[in-house]
Design an enzyme around this catalytic site. Sequence first.
Site, PDB file in Angstrom:
ATOM      1  N   GLU A  76      -6.485 -15.490   6.093  1.00  0.00           N
ATOM      2  CA  GLU A  76      -5.208 -14.976   6.566  1.00  0.00           C
ATOM      3  C   GLU A  76      -5.341 -14.400   7.982  1.00  0.00           C
ATOM      4  O   GLU A  76      -4.514 -14.648   8.835  1.00  0.00           O
ATOM      5  CB  GLU A  76      -4.759 -13.875   5.603  1.00  0.00           C
ATOM      6  CG  GLU A  76      -3.489 -13.166   5.996  1.00  0.00           C
ATOM      7  CD  GLU A  76      -2.266 -13.847   5.415  1.00  0.00           C
ATOM      8  OE1 GLU A  76      -2.334 -14.254   4.251  1.00  0.00           O
ATOM      9  OE2 GLU A  76      -1.252 -13.966   6.123  1.00  0.00           O
ATOM     10  N   ASP A  77      -6.392 -13.637   8.213  1.00  0.00           N
ATOM     11  CA  ASP A  77      -6.445 -12.815   9.426  1.00  0.00           C
ATOM     12  C   ASP A  77      -7.489 -13.205  10.470  1.00  0.00           C
ATOM     13  O   ASP A  77      -7.608 -12.544  11.484  1.00  0.00           O
ATOM     14  CB  ASP A  77      -6.717 -11.346   9.031  1.00  0.00           C
ATOM     15  CG  ASP A  77      -5.593 -10.793   8.172  1.00  0.00           C
ATOM     16  OD1 ASP A  77      -4.460 -11.258   8.346  1.00  0.00           O
ATOM     17  OD2 ASP A  77      -5.853  -9.923   7.331  1.00  0.00           O
ATOM     18  N   ASP A 259       3.559  13.833 -25.941  1.00  0.00           N
ATOM     19  CA  ASP A 259       2.186  13.464 -25.593  1.00  0.00           C
ATOM     20  C   ASP A 259       1.856  13.868 -24.159  1.00  0.00           C
ATOM     21  O   ASP A 259       1.081  13.226 -23.484  1.00  0.00           O
ATOM     22  CB  ASP A 259       1.940  11.975 -25.822  1.00  0.00           C
ATOM     23  CG  ASP A 259       2.950  11.097 -25.114  1.00  0.00           C
ATOM     24  OD1 ASP A 259       3.937  11.644 -24.576  1.00  0.00           O
ATOM     25  OD2 ASP A 259       2.762   9.877 -25.088  1.00  0.00           O
TER      26      ASP A 259
END
Length: 637
Positions: A76-77, A259
């Site tokens: 991607e980069d 709870d």
Amino acid sequence: MIRFDDILDKIASRFGDKDIAILQKAYVFSAKAHKGQVRRSGEPYLSHPLEVANQLADMKLDRTTLVAGLLHDVLEDTDVTAAEIKEAFGKDVAGLVEGVTKISRVQDVSPEARRAETVRKIILAMTDDLRVIFIKLADRLHNLQTLKFLPEDKQKQIAAETLEIYAPIANRLGMGRIKAELEDLAFRYQEPEEFFRIASLVEPRRKPAEADLKKFRRMLERLMKDNHIPVEVHFRIKRPYSIYRKMRSQRIDFHQVYDFLALRIITDTVKNCYAALGIIHQKWPPLLQRFRDFIAMPKPNLYRALHTTIITEEKRSFEIQIRTREMNELAENGIAAHWKYKDVDPQSLIREDKRLQWLREMVELFREQKNPKEFLKNLKINLIPEEVYVFTPKGRVVSLPNGASALDFAFRIHTEIGLHSAQAKINGKVSPLKTLLKTGDIVEILTSPDKTPSRGWLNFAFTSGARHQLKRWLKQQEKGRTAATGKKARAAGGGKLGLPAGTLVRPARCCAPIKGEPIIGYVTSGKGVTAHALRCSLIAREILVPERMVDISWDQVAREDFQADLLIRSADKPGLLAEVASAVSRLEGNITKAEVETFADKKAQTRLCLTIRDIKHLEAIIKDVSAIKDVLTVERI
Ligand code: MN
């Protein structure tokens, strides 16, 4: 910033020298590729792939996934190409990195369409290699941890996508730990006002709550020690997002959240889980409606534990969860735990793992659903966390989305049951199929071979699985052929025969029908007649033409005994096959062949070839074999 050595320390006990060397190579490769890049936080970009790999190490994933985690952003980069990754690290790593990259490359005008496209890409990537989702979840977690450095509109978008897509997927896969972290981080950005309101309710109570919990933990530890049960006791204060969800879905106030304070007891064996429960209930009265045995009846994502809420002498309530170490691991890492063993067959996992049923349904949905609006609607129904838990008469838990009807339940049990359902029995009472189901309902479906769906059923089929099967059936019927087949077969039962009595018929080899099953005759080119089961795939695929179909009855079939194959899934226990064999012979069935295959997770799979008299005989055998301890499922194949 986490250091690579910290990750190596974590995995040193599981990985060999060769694995470590390859991870080191991936680390250097990633560092080079991202050199000079910085994150918005100002940290070197490399901190991100390192955090992702660290998270994957916590999930105890295999080397391939960790290597792909280190490299997940290089396509991607940076200038690195898929071919280079493949060359250096092999096709599995390259495939994973490509899968992750494709998911993040979704561009679309509306956020809705963008989300739908993201899910579509995730699902497709997961069917290639399930491990893509682990990297995506780890990636998302670190992005959320550093979300404050992004502009507000981006924050909102990432938070919404997390709550609508990633957290539900993590939940479906039984990955409780990462699901919880994703939810809490995203909640803060998605609904800041609600988040801070709840935080302001929790904060003043935190210190006294912790003191209470610590005191109670000491009592529990002492109690268990006195009874010789080895335990580890942890405690927690309920997380903001789950408080918020509970208050909203049950329309209750903060102080009604029972709870809020919970303890977890981890012990060695199932037997000790129940022993610990018994000791606790003897000392403190439980709130009966809050007791859940998820060991005997696991959740659909395979979560197992005992849950109980007790009231102390000081009128304080604590939720106590009791589980074995193994159950705890499964509750935290879910399906990722498979990769602790080397021999994962991803395709058979996708076919067989219960936690992936939704994935199989979604894949079908993509194939058939071309209308984007309808697709989005189905998508949401399929991904939102299940909200209704109902039971089969045998006590199996079935989860359905809120708004599901008895008909949805029928289709979830089996397509054939859905297609022939006549009425439902809900908590013992006969009810129409359109009845909406509530958590705790015990549901049974009454079928009739004569009953077939009508278009009106679409009005109360809510789940995408049921709608998909219904539409498919209706479409086939419109073509007319299947309908003709069905009618002919029913007429056969009524004695209106298309062949003179005395004509002899052979059972078809393709579907091997068993006496008593619905059948149809088919005139072969050699002028003989073969009997096909109505379920025969040659009929559905329209390879058998209606012109040559004739009505027949079982009286005309010249055969005394029949063959059937069973697939038995069970725990891998010695002596189990002998027990199965004796159950079969008690019922006068005959085993002609048995093949046992065992798996690393202590499960076994047995294929049995049987000779039997008729379908009733087979059903009786299936029933008895199913009842054997350690047998999980029995299915005719
Ligand atoms: Mn990333």
